[in-house]
Design a protein around this motif. Sequence first.
Motif, PDB file in Angstrom:
ATOM      1  N   LYS A  14       0.843  -1.200   0.000  1.00 42.38           N
ATOM      2  CA  LYS A  14       0.000   0.000   0.000  1.00 42.38           C
ATOM      3  C   LYS A  14       0.878   1.250   0.000  1.00 42.38           C
ATOM      4  O   LYS A  14       1.736   1.412   0.869  1.00 42.38           O
ATOM      5  CB  LYS A  14      -0.893  -0.024   1.245  1.00 42.38           C
ATOM      6  CG  LYS A  14      -1.895   1.115   1.332  1.00 42.38           C
ATOM      7  CD  LYS A  14      -2.837   0.864   2.499  1.00 42.38           C
ATOM      8  CE  LYS A  14      -3.918   1.907   2.597  1.00 42.38           C
ATOM      9  NZ  LYS A  14      -4.879   1.609   3.684  1.00 42.38           N
ATOM     10  N   GLU A  43      -8.569   0.657 -12.411  1.00 44.04           N
ATOM     11  CA  GLU A  43      -9.474   1.801 -12.503  1.00 44.04           C
ATOM     12  C   GLU A  43      -9.101   2.857 -11.453  1.00 44.04           C
ATOM     13  O   GLU A  43      -8.743   2.518 -10.327  1.00 44.04           O
ATOM     14  CB  GLU A  43     -10.886   1.295 -12.231  1.00 44.04           C
ATOM     15  CG  GLU A  43     -11.984   2.287 -12.522  1.00 44.04           C
ATOM     16  CD  GLU A  43     -13.360   1.669 -12.290  1.00 44.04           C
ATOM     17  OE1 GLU A  43     -14.332   2.419 -12.178  1.00 44.04           O
ATOM     18  OE2 GLU A  43     -13.437   0.436 -12.200  1.00 44.04           O
ATOM     19  N   THR A  45     -10.353   5.401  -8.966  1.00 41.38           N
ATOM     20  CA  THR A  45     -11.599   5.673  -8.250  1.00 41.38           C
ATOM     21  C   THR A  45     -11.386   6.862  -7.331  1.00 41.38           C
ATOM     22  O   THR A  45     -10.423   6.898  -6.572  1.00 41.38           O
ATOM     23  CB  THR A  45     -12.007   4.443  -7.407  1.00 41.38           C
ATOM     24  OG1 THR A  45     -12.116   3.317  -8.267  1.00 41.38           O
ATOM     25  CG2 THR A  45     -13.333   4.675  -6.718  1.00 41.38           C
ATOM     26  N   ILE A  47     -13.221   9.439  -4.486  1.00 40.63           N
ATOM     27  CA  ILE A  47     -14.349   9.857  -3.643  1.00 40.63           C
ATOM     28  C   ILE A  47     -14.081  11.312  -3.314  1.00 40.63           C
ATOM     29  O   ILE A  47     -13.268  11.636  -2.446  1.00 40.63           O
ATOM     30  CB  ILE A  47     -14.438   9.015  -2.364  1.00 40.63           C
ATOM     31  CG1 ILE A  47     -14.506   7.532  -2.718  1.00 40.63           C
ATOM     32  CG2 ILE A  47     -15.658   9.422  -1.548  1.00 40.63           C
ATOM     33  CD1 ILE A  47     -14.569   6.619  -1.526  1.00 40.63           C
ATOM     34  N   PHE A  56     -12.509  11.504   0.573  1.00 42.83           N
ATOM     35  CA  PHE A  56     -12.034  10.358   1.346  1.00 42.83           C
ATOM     36  C   PHE A  56     -10.672   9.925   0.813  1.00 42.83           C
ATOM     37  O   PHE A  56      -9.662  10.080   1.448  1.00 42.83           O
ATOM     38  CB  PHE A  56     -13.047   9.222   1.249  1.00 42.83           C
ATOM     39  CG  PHE A  56     -12.881   8.170   2.303  1.00 42.83           C
ATOM     40  CD1 PHE A  56     -11.717   8.066   3.047  1.00 42.83           C
ATOM     41  CD2 PHE A  56     -13.899   7.279   2.574  1.00 42.83           C
ATOM     42  CE1 PHE A  56     -11.552   7.096   4.020  1.00 42.83           C
ATOM     43  CE2 PHE A  56     -13.753   6.300   3.551  1.00 42.83           C
ATOM     44  CZ  PHE A  56     -12.580   6.216   4.263  1.00 42.83           C
ATOM     45  N   PHE A  57     -10.660   9.410  -0.386  1.00 42.39           N
ATOM     46  CA  PHE A  57      -9.380   9.074  -1.007  1.00 42.39           C
ATOM     47  C   PHE A  57      -9.578   8.873  -2.501  1.00 42.39           C
ATOM     48  O   PHE A  57     -10.697   8.733  -2.982  1.00 42.39           O
ATOM     49  CB  PHE A  57      -8.760   7.816  -0.388  1.00 42.39           C
ATOM     50  CG  PHE A  57      -9.621   6.571  -0.463  1.00 42.39           C
ATOM     51  CD1 PHE A  57      -9.792   5.886  -1.649  1.00 42.39           C
ATOM     52  CD2 PHE A  57     -10.244   6.085   0.674  1.00 42.39           C
ATOM     53  CE1 PHE A  57     -10.563   4.733  -1.710  1.00 42.39           C
ATOM     54  CE2 PHE A  57     -11.023   4.933   0.625  1.00 42.39           C
ATOM     55  CZ  PHE A  57     -11.186   4.262  -0.565  1.00 42.39           C
ATOM     56  N   TYR A  59      -8.034   6.241  -5.437  1.00 43.65           N
ATOM     57  CA  TYR A  59      -7.430   4.911  -5.365  1.00 43.65           C
ATOM     58  C   TYR A  59      -7.163   4.364  -6.765  1.00 43.65           C
ATOM     59  O   TYR A  59      -7.986   4.540  -7.667  1.00 43.65           O
ATOM     60  CB  TYR A  59      -8.361   3.944  -4.625  1.00 43.65           C
ATOM     61  CG  TYR A  59      -7.975   2.493  -4.787  1.00 43.65           C
ATOM     62  CD1 TYR A  59      -6.926   1.954  -4.052  1.00 43.65           C
ATOM     63  CD2 TYR A  59      -8.639   1.684  -5.692  1.00 43.65           C
ATOM     64  CE1 TYR A  59      -6.548   0.636  -4.223  1.00 43.65           C
ATOM     65  CE2 TYR A  59      -8.276   0.356  -5.861  1.00 43.65           C
ATOM     66  CZ  TYR A  59      -7.228  -0.155  -5.124  1.00 43.65           C
ATOM     67  OH  TYR A  59      -6.857  -1.457  -5.299  1.00 43.65           O
ATOM     68  N   PRO A  61      -5.118   0.717  -8.379  1.00 50.96           N
ATOM     69  CA  PRO A  61      -4.154  -0.387  -8.286  1.00 50.96           C
ATOM     70  C   PRO A  61      -3.163  -0.317  -9.442  1.00 50.96           C
ATOM     71  O   PRO A  61      -3.553  -0.019 -10.571  1.00 50.96           O
ATOM     72  CB  PRO A  61      -5.039  -1.638  -8.377  1.00 50.96           C
ATOM     73  CG  PRO A  61      -6.262  -1.216  -9.116  1.00 50.96           C
ATOM     74  CD  PRO A  61      -6.427   0.267  -8.913  1.00 50.96           C
ATOM     75  N   LEU A  62      -1.911  -0.559  -9.153  1.00 51.26           N
ATOM     76  CA  LEU A  62      -0.875  -0.551 -10.193  1.00 51.26           C
ATOM     77  C   LEU A  62      -0.131  -1.872 -10.136  1.00 51.26           C
ATOM     78  O   LEU A  62       0.464  -2.222  -9.115  1.00 51.26           O
ATOM     79  CB  LEU A  62       0.099   0.608  -9.951  1.00 51.26           C
ATOM     80  CG  LEU A  62       1.218   0.754 -10.982  1.00 51.26           C
ATOM     81  CD1 LEU A  62       0.658   1.157 -12.341  1.00 51.26           C
ATOM     82  CD2 LEU A  62       2.245   1.780 -10.519  1.00 51.26           C
ATOM     83  N   GLN A  75      -1.166  -0.864  -4.254  1.00 47.98           N
ATOM     84  CA  GLN A  75      -2.470  -0.221  -4.099  1.00 47.98           C
ATOM     85  C   GLN A  75      -2.174   1.227  -3.745  1.00 47.98           C
ATOM     86  O   GLN A  75      -1.648   1.511  -2.672  1.00 47.98           O
ATOM     87  CB  GLN A  75      -3.282  -0.892  -2.982  1.00 47.98           C
ATOM     88  CG  GLN A  75      -3.216  -2.417  -2.973  1.00 47.98           C
ATOM     89  CD  GLN A  75      -3.899  -3.050  -4.154  1.00 47.98           C
ATOM     90  OE1 GLN A  75      -4.806  -2.466  -4.735  1.00 47.98           O
ATOM     91  NE2 GLN A  75      -3.469  -4.239  -4.531  1.00 47.98           N
ATOM     92  N   TYR A  77      -3.027   5.156  -3.009  1.00 47.08           N
ATOM     93  CA  TYR A  77      -4.069   6.019  -2.452  1.00 47.08           C
ATOM     94  C   TYR A  77      -3.559   7.453  -2.356  1.00 47.08           C
ATOM     95  O   TYR A  77      -2.358   7.691  -2.227  1.00 47.08           O
ATOM     96  CB  TYR A  77      -4.429   5.582  -1.020  1.00 47.08           C
ATOM     97  CG  TYR A  77      -5.098   4.234  -0.893  1.00 47.08           C
ATOM     98  CD1 TYR A  77      -4.361   3.053  -1.006  1.00 47.08           C
ATOM     99  CD2 TYR A  77      -6.453   4.138  -0.615  1.00 47.08           C
ATOM    100  CE1 TYR A  77      -4.971   1.822  -0.864  1.00 47.08           C
ATOM    101  CE2 TYR A  77      -7.068   2.900  -0.461  1.00 47.08           C
ATOM    102  CZ  TYR A  77      -6.331   1.749  -0.591  1.00 47.08           C
ATOM    103  OH  TYR A  77      -6.935   0.530  -0.443  1.00 47.08           O
TER     104      TYR A  77
ATOM    105  N   HIS B  48      -6.545  -4.760   0.911  1.00 45.90           N
ATOM    106  CA  HIS B  48      -6.051  -5.803   0.002  1.00 45.90           C
ATOM    107  C   HIS B  48      -7.044  -6.967  -0.035  1.00 45.90           C
ATOM    108  O   HIS B  48      -7.486  -7.439   1.008  1.00 45.90           O
ATOM    109  CB  HIS B  48      -4.700  -6.357   0.475  1.00 45.90           C
ATOM    110  CG  HIS B  48      -3.641  -5.325   0.641  1.00 45.90           C
ATOM    111  ND1 HIS B  48      -3.368  -4.375  -0.308  1.00 45.90           N
ATOM    112  CD2 HIS B  48      -2.770  -5.085   1.650  1.00 45.90           C
ATOM    113  CE1 HIS B  48      -2.377  -3.612   0.104  1.00 45.90           C
ATOM    114  NE2 HIS B  48      -2.000  -4.015   1.297  1.00 45.90           N
ATOM    115  N   GLU B  62     -10.269  -5.260  -7.050  1.00 51.85           N
ATOM    116  CA  GLU B  62      -9.334  -4.463  -6.247  1.00 51.85           C
ATOM    117  C   GLU B  62      -9.973  -3.165  -5.795  1.00 51.85           C
ATOM    118  O   GLU B  62      -9.852  -2.749  -4.645  1.00 51.85           O
ATOM    119  CB  GLU B  62      -8.056  -4.144  -7.044  1.00 51.85           C
ATOM    120  CG  GLU B  62      -7.133  -5.321  -7.226  1.00 51.85           C
ATOM    121  CD  GLU B  62      -7.190  -5.816  -8.644  1.00 51.85           C
ATOM    122  OE1 GLU B  62      -8.191  -5.523  -9.322  1.00 51.85           O
ATOM    123  OE2 GLU B  62      -6.257  -6.504  -9.067  1.00 51.85           O
ATOM    124  N   SER B  63     -10.678  -2.508  -6.719  1.00 47.76           N
ATOM    125  CA  SER B  63     -11.325  -1.243  -6.369  1.00 47.76           C
ATOM    126  C   SER B  63     -12.408  -1.471  -5.327  1.00 47.76           C
ATOM    127  O   SER B  63     -12.543  -0.695  -4.373  1.00 47.76           O
ATOM    128  CB  SER B  63     -11.936  -0.592  -7.617  1.00 47.76           C
ATOM    129  OG  SER B  63     -10.942  -0.314  -8.558  1.00 47.76           O
TER     130      SER B  63
END
Lengths: 360, 166
Positions: A14, A43, A45, A47, A56-57, A59, A61-62, A75, A77, B48, B62-63
């Motif tokens: 993370k 994707e 995302t 918020i 909020f955050f 996000y 994933p890579l 992940q 953020y 995770h 994941e999202s």
Amino acid sequence: MVQINFAQKQINAKVVYYGPGMSGKTTNLEVVHQRAPDNNRGELTSISTDGDRTLFFDYMPLDLGTIAGMKTCFQMYTVPGQVYYNSTRKLVLQGVDGVIFVADSGPDAMEANLESIRNLEENLNEYGKSLKTLPHVIQYNKRDLPGALPVDELDKALNTFGTTTFEGVAATGQGVFPTLKGLAALVLKHIQTECAGGSSRPGATNTTGFHPASQAQASGAGTVSAPPVGGAPTKSNLDLHPAATPAPAPAPTGAVAPQAQSGGTAPAAAAATQPSAARRAATAKAAPTKPAKASPSKLMQTQGNPAPAPSTRPAQRTRTTAPAPQIRRGQGGSGAKTAAFVVAAATVGAVIAHFVLSAL
Amino acid sequence: MTTQDDARLREDRLVFYEADMEQLHTELDGFLELSKSRCAMLIDRDGHMVTRRGEAVESSSESISALIAGSFAATKEMARLLGEPEFAVMFHQGQRDSIQLQLVGERTLLAVVFDERTNLGLVRFYSQEATVRLGETFARIASEVRDSSLSDDFSSAGAAALDDLF
């Protein structure tokens, strides 16, 4: 925290972009999302509020690909930078494995930067972590701003632990990937070092000599060969991506770093107001996740749906649902008859419960 | 190494082996069969995904994992204001699909996606039992001696992969 799944041959870590409000955290993530290969990015995302401020955050994933036989994913953020969203920032930091601190180089931003990095350390401390041992890098963003604070000054104030620093203009993509690569290298090294001592457990002899605090420091920020104060990487750190279209800009002042002059600058106002069309698009993409609500009447409808016919239930179900072992222990196991009675009662109870619930 | 150091080591990472996943899958498959739910996901509180069974959800898992962990964490403050340490169960109802989130042990969430083929009561009833057994499995995983050594060239290979990627 790092998750290592040997069954799926996957490692998840993370990474969090942290920094004061409007320093460019979301812009960094947007650039990564825009320019990372399709197969490696997930994707984005967000918020965020109607005004495109992170609520909020964000996000994303890579996927870094398969590294030494393990599929490695970050992940990623961002946190909301505004002071009053601290509880949210703290939540996002839970289980963090690496931090990119995005500092604002604006002439009036020093106090906000200091407040944010202090806040970062405080929040990490609440999870038993510290910048002293956690892999982190600092990005001095908005180097194209007229009157941008000198790197030396920023470094002296913010780089307490002598970690690697990068200069950037995230709005044009400059410095985004060098910063990410810098942190990723630290995180991967940290994971490997940490896992090298992973077999130690209570009662076991630590044959590796591994000690979490000292080892983390050795592998993370503390001993990264950081440049001396004021010696932050300059041109080599800039990501002069061909896709970054330099915008016509007013001539930077003398305080602007050389790479900002050579790498194309954006108007100061544009850099300061970073909410972009891309960000709005990302927000719009995330929008469908928000209105997933239903009226109370829907709840009644769902609960009133025809239940599955009892005859379709396998006999095994009764055995699985009966919490007999727990009940037996609770009764103290005084005799075989008592135990048998309890098991039978629990089984019957579970069957009745299943019928009642199914009929609702 | 002190006990405190060991505790911190365990907190710093979760390591799963093939046998762990098989046990978790068996438990989740049994739960899905009984509750007639569409999908069950185990998600670490950090966001995770641990594993998923049942039908694939439409969006990126994941999202969804990140959002589920985030929304669960956000209610903790709400619970604190009410004098609760945290809420153990959350439920979101949609027009077609609904989702129930339940805390498993200390740091894992069970997310169950279900539709009109079942109902909330049935899902909740079986998930209560499943979380007890899943919690025991996770407690065992967290307490066991685990060799998580990676290849010697992991970080250098990672650096090369990053160069290729960007």
